[in-house]
Scaffold this active site. Structure first.
Site, PDB file in Angstrom:
ATOM      1  N   ASP A   9     113.555  -5.419 -36.970  1.00 55.16           N
ATOM      2  CA  ASP A   9     112.544  -6.775 -37.407  1.00 55.16           C
ATOM      3  C   ASP A   9     111.245  -6.871 -37.171  1.00 55.16           C
ATOM      4  O   ASP A   9     110.732  -7.208 -37.114  1.00 55.16           O
ATOM      5  CB  ASP A   9     113.227  -7.831 -37.330  1.00 55.16           C
ATOM      6  CG  ASP A   9     113.956  -8.120 -37.751  1.00 55.16           C
ATOM      7  OD1 ASP A   9     114.789  -7.754 -38.996  1.00 55.16           O
ATOM      8  OD2 ASP A   9     114.799  -9.282 -38.490  1.00 55.16           O
ATOM      9  N   LYS A 101     117.709  -7.199 -45.311  1.00 59.02           N
ATOM     10  CA  LYS A 101     118.481  -8.527 -45.031  1.00 59.02           C
ATOM     11  C   LYS A 101     117.699 -10.051 -45.178  1.00 59.02           C
ATOM     12  O   LYS A 101     116.650  -9.861 -45.191  1.00 59.02           O
ATOM     13  CB  LYS A 101     118.566  -8.480 -42.890  1.00 59.02           C
ATOM     14  CG  LYS A 101     117.414  -8.749 -42.206  1.00 59.02           C
ATOM     15  CD  LYS A 101     118.286  -9.138 -40.843  1.00 59.02           C
ATOM     16  CE  LYS A 101     117.330  -8.697 -40.012  1.00 59.02           C
ATOM     17  NZ  LYS A 101     116.705 -10.509 -40.508  1.00 59.02           N
ATOM     18  N   CYS A 143     116.679 -12.552 -34.768  1.00 63.98           N
ATOM     19  CA  CYS A 143     117.860 -11.448 -34.597  1.00 63.98           C
ATOM     20  C   CYS A 143     117.803 -10.320 -33.976  1.00 63.98           C
ATOM     21  O   CYS A 143     118.669  -9.640 -33.858  1.00 63.98           O
ATOM     22  CB  CYS A 143     116.671 -11.320 -35.609  1.00 63.98           C
ATOM     23  SG  CYS A 143     116.184 -12.237 -37.153  1.00 63.98           S
TER      24      CYS A 143
END
Length: 193
Positions: A9, A101, A143
């Protein structure tokens, strides 16, 4: 036995000027790019993930008008928006698989996402015979933590490269690293990679 790099990310909405800015995000993007330039050939698989939330709705309760910043968040990384794109300081030429995602639901781990052709991270790693992975990216306390824990749960030996991550806050980031170490991850600097 092969090796993977998992890049979590590193997106515009998670770096300094984004909707959920993480201090040091741009520095991580630059450092990961430099690391890739020097070390990409050492990995059989390089997976990069992005939050890719639906523009409509609350994404399964993930978005909220008055977020608590624990389970609910302001709108971020909306599919197709600039905020969902990789930080421009991250060079993704060496990435072998791009994973999205959080489409319509909360998702913290890259293992909850899929590639455009429907492949999962677990399937990609298993198919390539990956037994060890280095994890880098944003955010340590969310994350990165979730992705590294899922990699461990899938039987992968994990190293978190601690100079190539950035967290939302110091205390939960330290707690996440302690949790990962307890789960079996090795905490290392990228120079040891």
């Amino acid at each position: 036995m092969s090796r993977a790099l998992l890049i979590v990310d590193i997106q515009n909405d998670f770096t300094e000027h984004g909707a959920l800015a993480v201090a040091g995000g741009d520095a991580v993007a630059s450092a990961v790019s430099a690391f890739l330039e020097a070390h990409a050939a050492e990995y059989d698989v390089i997976v990069a993930s992005r939050d890719w939330h639906d523009a409509q709705g609350d994404n399964g309760g993930h978005f909220a008008e008055s977020p608590d910043f624990v389970d609910t968040w302001p709108s971020h990384c909306v599919a197709g928006s600039d905020g969902a794109e990789y930080d421009p300081l991250l060079v993704t030429d060496a990435v072998t698989h791009h994973v999205r995602k959080g489409q319509g639901e909360p998702a913290y781990s890259m293992f909850e996402g899929t590639t455009e052709d429907g492949k999962t991270v677990a399937g990609i790693l298993a198919g390539a015979g990956v037994v060890s992975a280095d994890v880098v990216g944003i955010a340590t306390d969310h994350c990165v933590r979730a992705s590294a824990l899922d990699a461990i749960a899938h039987g992968v030996q994990v190293r978190v490269l601690t100079d190539l991550i950035a967290g939302v806050a110091a205390e939960p980031s330290a707690a996440a690293l302690a949790e990962l170490a307890h789960a079996g991850a090795v905490l290392a600097q990228s120079g040891a990679a």
